[in-house]
Write an enzyme that holds these catalytic residues in place. Structure first.
Site, short mmCIF file in Angstrom:
data_model
loop_
_atom_site.label_atom_id
_atom_site.label_comp_id
_atom_site.label_asym_id
_atom_site.label_seq_id
_atom_site.Cartn_x
_atom_site.Cartn_y
_atom_site.Cartn_z
N GLY A 10 0.93 -1.40 0.38
CA GLY A 10 -0.16 0.30 0.63
C GLY A 10 0.90 0.84 0.37
N THR A 107 -7.96 6.12 11.65
CA THR A 107 -8.32 7.08 10.09
C THR A 107 -8.96 7.54 11.16
OG1 THR A 107 -9.84 7.29 8.69
CG2 THR A 107 -10.15 5.96 10.24
N TYR A 130 -16.96 1.89 6.96
CA TYR A 130 -15.87 2.30 7.07
C TYR A 130 -15.44 2.67 7.98
CZ TYR A 130 -10.56 4.33 6.39
OH TYR A 130 -9.51 4.45 6.19
#
Length: 274
Positions: A10, A107, A130
């Site tokens: 990633g 996040t 999410y």
């Protein structure tokens, strides 16, 4: 130091792999994209995941793997939960067995975006699936005393909003920029901060993100910096979005800035790979 890097293909994983390999022995795990000198493993195969961690016996486990497509998380909930939450539980379980230090990347989307400039102690309230799965992943990570959860925002390298803006404006097209706020950070700067955090062995929660900015303001900065021909328009919503987005998910990184020497905070548009 022997480090297991999960999600090595990633954006953050690539930068961390390059940086940490200079000083440490890095074992790289990837799934979707093949990388040199890495091991392919689907982290939703939980028995294989635990077995790999225990057999390789790293001193540090860094998890950068995630299902980050916010709309896809809304429509493929079982997959999102397995990757963003359940896999973390198994990583922690194996890390505890071998006494490895565990770093987990989370996040800004665990917040509802009503207030902005969120501190580590602010109460999460995700408004999409999410964010919910990432919040559950945090809980699994923090159940282990020797763990650090790093909350970040809008990581970019060869993907992400800044890269989309650059490519779209370069083609002379119009960028429709959501007027909400966040705290974007280049993968390169985030990797540098994590490298320093490794030596400090901090535990608990820590925000590591860039300065607060609206996507509209950021798009204008990119247009000006690279002298691009396209147009930037500010909009209240983006057509085609499935999941809700927080209006202001910016993070307050003042705690990390007090003890980290690296400048992770200043916007690094040269960190784009385009």
């Amino acid at each position: 130091m022997r480090i297991l890097l999960i999600g090595a293909a990633g954006q953050l994983g690539i930068e961390l792999g390059k940086l940490l390999s200079n000083k440490h022995q890095v074992i790289k795990l990837y799934n979707s994209s093949e990388i040199p000198d890495g091991y392919k493993l689907d982290i939703t195969e939980f028995i294989r995941l635990e077995d790999f961690i225990i057999k390789t016996r790293p001193e540090v486990v860094i998890n950068t793997a995630a299902m980050t497509d916010v709309d896809k998380c809304e429509t493929e909930k079982e997959k999102a939960y397995k990757i963003n939450a359940e896999a973390v539980r198994h990583m922690v379980r194996a890390s505890r067995i071998i006494d490895a230090y565990f770093i987990h990347i989370s996040t800004d989307y665990i917040f509802d975006g009503i207030k902005g400039n969120y501190k580590e102690e602010d109460l999460p309230n995700p408004i999409n699936y999410y964010g919910l799965t990432k919040l559950i992943g945090e809980a699994f990570a923090l159940s282990y005393d020797d763990s650090l959860v790093i909350r970040t925002s809008g990581v970019f390298r060869h993907k992400g909003f800044p890269v989309y803006v650059y490519k779209t404006l370069k083609e002379g097209k119009t960028v429709f920029a959501y007027k909400g706020y966040y705290s974007p950070i280049s993968a390169r700067k985030l990797a540098s901060a994590i490298e320093e955090l490794l030596t400090l062995r901090k535990t608990g929660l820590l925000n590591v993100a860039g300065e607060r900015i609206s996507r509209y303001e950021l798009a204008l900065k990119i247009k000006e910096k690279f002298n691009l021909s396209g147009e930037v328009r500010e909009v209240d919503e983006i057509k085609g979005w499935v999941a809700k987005r927080p209006f202001d998910s910016s993070l307050d990184s003042s705690k990390a800035r007090k003890f980290l020497s690296v400048d992770f905070y200043t916007l690094d548009l040269d960190g784009m790979v385009v």
